[in-house]
Design an enzyme around this catalytic site. Structure first.
Site, mmCIF file in Angstrom:
data_model
loop_
_atom_site.group_PDB
_atom_site.id
_atom_site.type_symbol
_atom_site.label_atom_id
_atom_site.label_comp_id
_atom_site.label_asym_id
_atom_site.label_seq_id
_atom_site.Cartn_x
_atom_site.Cartn_y
_atom_site.Cartn_z
ATOM 1 C CB SER A 1 32.617 7.104 -2.701
ATOM 2 O OG SER A 1 31.790 7.233 -1.577
ATOM 3 C CG ASP B 1 32.467 15.012 -0.851
ATOM 4 O OD1 ASP B 1 31.277 14.920 -0.470
ATOM 5 O OD2 ASP B 1 33.133 14.031 -1.207
ATOM 6 C CG HIS C 1 30.506 12.263 -2.810
ATOM 7 N ND1 HIS C 1 31.617 12.037 -2.031
ATOM 8 C CD2 HIS C 1 30.017 11.034 -3.134
ATOM 9 C CE1 HIS C 1 31.800 10.733 -1.888
ATOM 10 N NE2 HIS C 1 30.840 10.105 -2.538
#
Length: 274
Positions: free
Chosen positions: A123, A224, A256
């Protein structure tokens, strides 16, 4: 991690780690060692966690499960594994948290004598890697200390693994306008302060990848729920436009915040660090 939209309070939680860091402002003392070997031929995996620049629930320990899987596969004990920490927004803003990561990896490399780095970011951790790869947008004579450290680090980086990353803040907010609740904490003067939009810096990234012989791996989970494939698709389209070599791994790797714990991701990293 990026929090679900219907939980805005979790998104804007402030870090409390800043309260006791004066002797160690970059939080280097929170670096985790998952695995270490003294072999001269060792590969080193360095993890950078996400958390939308501001979430204290994401820590270097996020990668514990993944690191344990790699350790179990590393029967010849050729791999070192470390996980980095950095200060959070809004106490500091980007690029200060990026500079924390760079300073901490630099210190680790010097203390451990590391020469073959594989950097894994999830991320916003992937965003930090992307920013490091973009460092040549600055002429070397104009670089500050942190940017010079990025340049030195790239000399030891062999591979980067970008896991469900954020690369374009412009496209992020076009797709998810509500995510400005955390981007404005890291970029209080607006996302125009983020200087590493792929379409702008791709020529510099290409130069860095070629000059330092860095292999790029782009990873994304179909499931995700917080970042669609738009970020990854946009990035790889730009990479293709500039004829940049990369490897793409798309799979069902969970939600995610499952990606950095997924056994298939661990195997992918292990299989590509030899």
């Amino acid at each position: 991690m990026i929090k679900e939209i219907n939980k805005p309070k979790a998104i804007v939680r402030m870090s409390t780690t800043i309260k006791a860091i004066s002797p160690d402002p970059t939080l280097f003392n929170k670096t985790l060692t998952f695995q270490e070997t003294s072999k001269s031929s060792r590969e080193t995996v360095i993890y950078i966690h996400g958390g939308a620049w501001n979430d204290p629930s994401n820590t270097p320990n996020d990668f514990n499960s993944l690191a344990n899987v790699i350790k179990s596969m590393d029967v010849e004990s050729n791999i070192c594994q470390f996980s980095m920490e950095y200060r959070l927004s809004p106490e500091i803003t980007n690029p200060r948290n990026l500079y924390d990561v760079v300073a901490n990896i630099t210190r680790l490399v010097k203390e451990k004598g590391l020469t073959s780095l594989n950097i894994v970011g999830h991320s916003v951790g992937a965003t930090f890697i992307w920013q490091i790869l973009s460092v040549l947008k600055h002429p070397q004579e104009n670089m500050n200390e942190a940017q010079l450290q990025m340049l030195d680090l790239l000399r030891t980086v062999k591979r980067v693994f970008l896991l469900d990353g954020i690369y374009s803040l412009k496209e992020l907010l076009e797709e998810y306008p509500q995510y400005d609740c955390f981007t404005k904490l890291a970029f209080p003067d607006g996302i125009q302060m983020y200087e590493e939009e792929p379409s702008i810096v791709m020529s510099h990234v290409k130069k860095a990848l070629f000059r330092f012989h860095v292999d790029m791996h782009v990873v994304h989970s179909y499931r995700d729920e917080l970042l669609s494939l738009r970020q990854t698709n946009s990035l790889i389209a730009c990479l293709q436009n500039y004829q940049i070599n990369f490897r793409l791994y798309l799979d069902d790797l969970g939600l995610h915040n499952d990606v950095y714990k997924n056994d298939k991701v661990a195997k992918y990293i292990f299989d590509n660090t030899h």
